[in-house]
Design a protein around this motif. Structure first.
Motif, PDB file in Angstrom:
ATOM      1  N   ILE A   6       0.864  -1.175   0.000  1.00 24.68           N
ATOM      2  CA  ILE A   6       0.000   0.000   0.000  1.00 24.68           C
ATOM      3  C   ILE A   6       0.905   1.231   0.000  1.00 24.68           C
ATOM      4  O   ILE A   6       1.891   1.275   0.738  1.00 24.68           O
ATOM      5  CB  ILE A   6      -0.929  -0.003   1.235  1.00 24.68           C
ATOM      6  N   PRO A   7       0.595   2.215  -0.833  1.00 24.35           N
ATOM      7  CA  PRO A   7       1.452   3.410  -0.880  1.00 24.35           C
ATOM      8  C   PRO A   7       1.468   4.129   0.465  1.00 24.35           C
ATOM      9  O   PRO A   7       0.454   4.186   1.160  1.00 24.35           O
ATOM     10  CB  PRO A   7       0.818   4.276  -1.967  1.00 24.35           C
ATOM     11  N   ILE A   8       2.643   4.655   0.800  1.00 22.09           N
ATOM     12  CA  ILE A   8       2.791   5.313   2.095  1.00 22.09           C
ATOM     13  C   ILE A   8       2.484   6.799   2.040  1.00 22.09           C
ATOM     14  O   ILE A   8       2.286   7.419   3.079  1.00 22.09           O
ATOM     15  CB  ILE A   8       4.212   5.088   2.669  1.00 22.09           C
ATOM     16  N   ASP A   9       2.456   7.375   0.830  1.00 20.52           N
ATOM     17  CA  ASP A   9       2.164   8.806   0.714  1.00 20.52           C
ATOM     18  C   ASP A   9       1.680   9.116  -0.701  1.00 20.52           C
ATOM     19  O   ASP A   9       1.603   8.230  -1.558  1.00 20.52           O
ATOM     20  CB  ASP A   9       3.396   9.643   1.076  1.00 20.52           C
ATOM     21  N   GLU A  10       1.353  10.371  -0.942  1.00 22.24           N
ATOM     22  CA  GLU A  10       0.846  10.794  -2.258  1.00 22.24           C
ATOM     23  C   GLU A  10       1.870  10.549  -3.376  1.00 22.24           C
ATOM     24  O   GLU A  10       1.501  10.230  -4.497  1.00 22.24           O
ATOM     25  CB  GLU A  10       0.454  12.272  -2.230  1.00 22.24           C
ATOM     26  N   LYS A  11       3.144  10.682  -3.055  1.00 17.17           N
ATOM     27  CA  LYS A  11       4.190  10.449  -4.054  1.00 17.17           C
ATOM     28  C   LYS A  11       4.150   9.004  -4.541  1.00 17.17           C
ATOM     29  O   LYS A  11       4.238   8.737  -5.736  1.00 17.17           O
ATOM     30  CB  LYS A  11       5.561  10.790  -3.460  1.00 17.17           C
ATOM     31  N   GLU A  12       4.009   8.067  -3.615  1.00 21.39           N
ATOM     32  CA  GLU A  12       3.934   6.654  -3.998  1.00 21.39           C
ATOM     33  C   GLU A  12       2.643   6.349  -4.748  1.00 21.39           C
ATOM     34  O   GLU A  12       2.651   5.546  -5.680  1.00 21.39           O
ATOM     35  CB  GLU A  12       4.066   5.737  -2.773  1.00 21.39           C
ATOM     36  N   ILE A  13       1.536   6.970  -4.359  1.00 25.83           N
ATOM     37  CA  ILE A  13       0.278   6.773  -5.088  1.00 25.83           C
ATOM     38  C   ILE A  13       0.475   7.165  -6.550  1.00 25.83           C
ATOM     39  O   ILE A  13       0.060   6.448  -7.456  1.00 25.83           O
ATOM     40  CB  ILE A  13      -0.877   7.573  -4.452  1.00 25.83           C
ATOM     41  N   LYS A  14       1.134   8.298  -6.765  1.00 25.64           N
ATOM     42  CA  LYS A  14       1.388   8.768  -8.127  1.00 25.64           C
ATOM     43  C   LYS A  14       2.271   7.773  -8.878  1.00 25.64           C
ATOM     44  O   LYS A  14       2.031   7.470 -10.055  1.00 25.64           O
ATOM     45  CB  LYS A  14       2.035  10.147  -8.099  1.00 25.64           C
ATOM     46  N   ILE A  15       3.284   7.234  -8.210  1.00 21.35           N
ATOM     47  CA  ILE A  15       4.171   6.238  -8.832  1.00 21.35           C
ATOM     48  C   ILE A  15       3.366   5.008  -9.240  1.00 21.35           C
ATOM     49  O   ILE A  15       3.500   4.503 -10.362  1.00 21.35           O
ATOM     50  CB  ILE A  15       5.327   5.862  -7.873  1.00 21.35           C
ATOM     51  N   PHE A  16       2.500   4.510  -8.344  1.00 18.93           N
ATOM     52  CA  PHE A  16       1.694   3.321  -8.640  1.00 18.93           C
ATOM     53  C   PHE A  16       0.750   3.595  -9.811  1.00 18.93           C
ATOM     54  O   PHE A  16       0.600   2.768 -10.708  1.00 18.93           O
ATOM     55  CB  PHE A  16       0.892   2.889  -7.419  1.00 18.93           C
ATOM     56  N   LYS A  17       0.118   4.769  -9.823  1.00 17.46           N
ATOM     57  CA  LYS A  17      -0.789   5.125 -10.924  1.00 17.46           C
ATOM     58  C   LYS A  17      -0.025   5.197 -12.239  1.00 17.46           C
ATOM     59  O   LYS A  17      -0.518   4.738 -13.275  1.00 17.46           O
ATOM     60  CB  LYS A  17      -1.483   6.456 -10.640  1.00 17.46           C
ATOM     61  N   ASN A  18       1.173   5.753 -12.206  1.00 12.92           N
ATOM     62  CA  ASN A  18       1.971   5.846 -13.430  1.00 12.92           C
ATOM     63  C   ASN A  18       2.399   4.475 -13.937  1.00 12.92           C
ATOM     64  O   ASN A  18       2.513   4.263 -15.146  1.00 12.92           O
ATOM     65  CB  ASN A  18       3.185   6.754 -13.214  1.00 12.92           C
ATOM     66  N   LYS A  19       2.642   3.529 -13.037  1.00 11.36           N
ATOM     67  CA  LYS A  19       2.983   2.170 -13.462  1.00 11.36           C
ATOM     68  C   LYS A  19       1.819   1.554 -14.236  1.00 11.36           C
ATOM     69  O   LYS A  19       2.018   0.861 -15.233  1.00 11.36           O
ATOM     70  CB  LYS A  19       3.337   1.298 -12.268  1.00 11.36           C
ATOM     71  N   ILE A  20       0.601   1.825 -13.770  1.00 11.96           N
ATOM     72  CA  ILE A  20      -0.580   1.322 -14.472  1.00 11.96           C
ATOM     73  C   ILE A  20      -0.723   2.025 -15.818  1.00 11.96           C
ATOM     74  O   ILE A  20      -0.988   1.387 -16.842  1.00 11.96           O
ATOM     75  CB  ILE A  20      -1.842   1.475 -13.606  1.00 11.96           C
ATOM     76  N   LYS A  21      -0.514   3.332 -15.838  1.00 15.54           N
ATOM     77  CA  LYS A  21      -0.605   4.081 -17.097  1.00 15.54           C
ATOM     78  C   LYS A  21       0.402   3.567 -18.117  1.00 15.54           C
ATOM     79  O   LYS A  21       0.134   3.587 -19.323  1.00 15.54           O
ATOM     80  CB  LYS A  21      -0.396   5.570 -16.853  1.00 15.54           C
ATOM     81  N   ASP A  22       1.552   3.092 -17.657  1.00 16.76           N
ATOM     82  CA  ASP A  22       2.558   2.521 -18.557  1.00 16.76           C
ATOM     83  C   ASP A  22       1.982   1.351 -19.369  1.00 16.76           C
ATOM     84  O   ASP A  22       2.359   1.129 -20.514  1.00 16.76           O
ATOM     85  CB  ASP A  22       3.786   2.030 -17.790  1.00 16.76           C
ATOM     86  N   TYR A  23       1.055   0.601 -18.750  1.00 16.61           N
ATOM     87  CA  TYR A  23       0.426  -0.512 -19.460  1.00 16.61           C
ATOM     88  C   TYR A  23      -0.368  -0.020 -20.667  1.00 16.61           C
ATOM     89  O   TYR A  23      -0.496  -0.721 -21.661  1.00 16.61           O
ATOM     90  CB  TYR A  23      -0.491  -1.296 -18.515  1.00 16.61           C
ATOM     91  N   PHE A  24      -0.935   1.170 -20.572  1.00 16.27           N
ATOM     92  CA  PHE A  24      -1.731   1.703 -21.678  1.00 16.27           C
ATOM     93  C   PHE A  24      -0.849   2.131 -22.847  1.00 16.27           C
ATOM     94  O   PHE A  24      -1.308   2.184 -23.978  1.00 16.27           O
ATOM     95  CB  PHE A  24      -2.577   2.887 -21.219  1.00 16.27           C
ATOM     96  N   LEU A  25       0.408   2.451 -22.570  1.00  8.76           N
ATOM     97  CA  LEU A  25       1.319   2.976 -23.593  1.00  8.76           C
ATOM     98  C   LEU A  25       2.208   1.911 -24.228  1.00  8.76           C
ATOM     99  O   LEU A  25       2.702   2.095 -25.328  1.00  8.76           O
ATOM    100  CB  LEU A  25       2.195   4.076 -22.991  1.00  8.76           C
ATOM    101  N   ASP A  26       2.429   0.821 -23.530  1.00 15.72           N
ATOM    102  CA  ASP A  26       3.349  -0.221 -23.981  1.00 15.72           C
ATOM    103  C   ASP A  26       2.581  -1.286 -24.775  1.00 15.72           C
ATOM    104  O   ASP A  26       1.705  -1.957 -24.231  1.00 15.72           O
ATOM    105  CB  ASP A  26       4.030  -0.854 -22.768  1.00 15.72           C
ATOM    106  N   PRO A  27       2.908  -1.481 -26.048  1.00 13.53           N
ATOM    107  CA  PRO A  27       2.172  -2.471 -26.850  1.00 13.53           C
ATOM    108  C   PRO A  27       2.399  -3.919 -26.394  1.00 13.53           C
ATOM    109  O   PRO A  27       1.651  -4.809 -26.794  1.00 13.53           O
ATOM    110  CB  PRO A  27       2.710  -2.253 -28.269  1.00 13.53           C
ATOM    111  N   GLN A  28       3.387  -4.144 -25.542  1.00 11.66           N
ATOM    112  CA  GLN A  28       3.646  -5.493 -25.025  1.00 11.66           C
ATOM    113  C   GLN A  28       2.891  -5.762 -23.728  1.00 11.66           C
ATOM    114  O   GLN A  28       3.029  -6.842 -23.149  1.00 11.66           O
ATOM    115  CB  GLN A  28       5.150  -5.698 -24.814  1.00 11.66           C
ATOM    116  N   LYS A  29       2.122  -4.782 -23.255  1.00 11.44           N
ATOM    117  CA  LYS A  29       1.397  -4.923 -21.987  1.00 11.44           C
ATOM    118  C   LYS A  29      -0.091  -4.651 -22.202  1.00 11.44           C
ATOM    119  O   LYS A  29      -0.465  -3.838 -23.037  1.00 11.44           O
ATOM    120  CB  LYS A  29       1.941  -3.951 -20.942  1.00 11.44           C
ATOM    121  N   THR A  30      -0.906  -5.328 -21.403  1.00 11.49           N
ATOM    122  CA  THR A  30      -2.352  -5.154 -21.465  1.00 11.49           C
ATOM    123  C   THR A  30      -2.922  -5.301 -20.064  1.00 11.49           C
ATOM    124  O   THR A  30      -2.465  -6.132 -19.286  1.00 11.49           O
ATOM    125  CB  THR A  30      -2.992  -6.227 -22.382  1.00 11.49           C
ATOM    126  N   LEU A  31      -3.932  -4.510 -19.767  1.00 10.85           N
ATOM    127  CA  LEU A  31      -4.723  -4.650 -18.541  1.00 10.85           C
ATOM    128  C   LEU A  31      -6.165  -4.881 -18.953  1.00 10.85           C
ATOM    129  O   LEU A  31      -6.743  -4.078 -19.681  1.00 10.85           O
ATOM    130  CB  LEU A  31      -4.656  -3.375 -17.701  1.00 10.85           C
TER     131      LEU A  31
END
Length: 160
Positions: free
Chosen positions: A38-63
């Motif tokens: 679980i993220p410990i602060d807003e900075k980590e929440i943003k990092i976790f959200k960006n990791k998910i967004k990476d799936y939308f941009l990478d053609p080798q990844k799907t959610l």
């Protein structure tokens, strides 16, 4: 591009479709249900959200998400890996999560059926996933849908 799969269990309709940015908060909540960090602060929440967004941009990844009444109740993450000793890709599934209240209702099976269809469409030679030693019910589930235990995983923690 992605076929919508419908299933009816306990009088509910489940739609499986590609995740969108608006699904990110629920995807994170489902990861926390699976006892992922679980993220410990807003900075980590943003990092976790960006990791998910990476799936939308990478053609080798799907959610993919499973939705009941437009609410995300499960998801699966998919990565297509190129192996040095194989001509075809391997589908790797880092996460498969169904909300606790709806486990054992067929949602995970529908998500995995979609993974199998996608793996065939992408001409993968196999699907691989990992499951923690303590997740005995998950092991039974994977075996029930045709997976077999084929390896052991070894890890070494670097950060505590």
């Amino acid at each position: 591009m992605f076929k919508i799969i419908r299933c009816h269990y306990l009088c509910m309709e489940i739609l499986v479709t590609k995740a969108t940015e608006k699904d990110i908060p629920t995807i994170l909540e489902l990861l926390y249900e699976l006892e992922r960090p679980i993220p410990i602060d807003e900075k980590e929440i943003k990092i976790f959200k960006n990791k998910i967004k990476d799936y939308f941009l990478d053609p080798q990844k799907t959610l993919l998400v499973a939705k009941q009444d437009s609410k995300v109740v499960g998801f699966v993450s998919i990565i297509l890996l190129r192996r040095l000793n194989r001509a075809k890709s391997e589908m790797y599934i880092p996460e498969l999560v169904v909300t606790k209240a709806l486990r054992f209702t067929g949602i995970g099976k529908k998500l995995m059926q979609h993974c199998v269809e996608l793996a065939k469409k992408k001409d993968c030679y196999r699907i691989r996933l990992e499951s923690g030693n303590q997740r005995k019910e998950s092991h039974k589930f994977y075996k029930s849908i045709g997976f077999e235990q084929s390896a052991l995983t070894f890890t070494k923690s670097i950060l505590c």
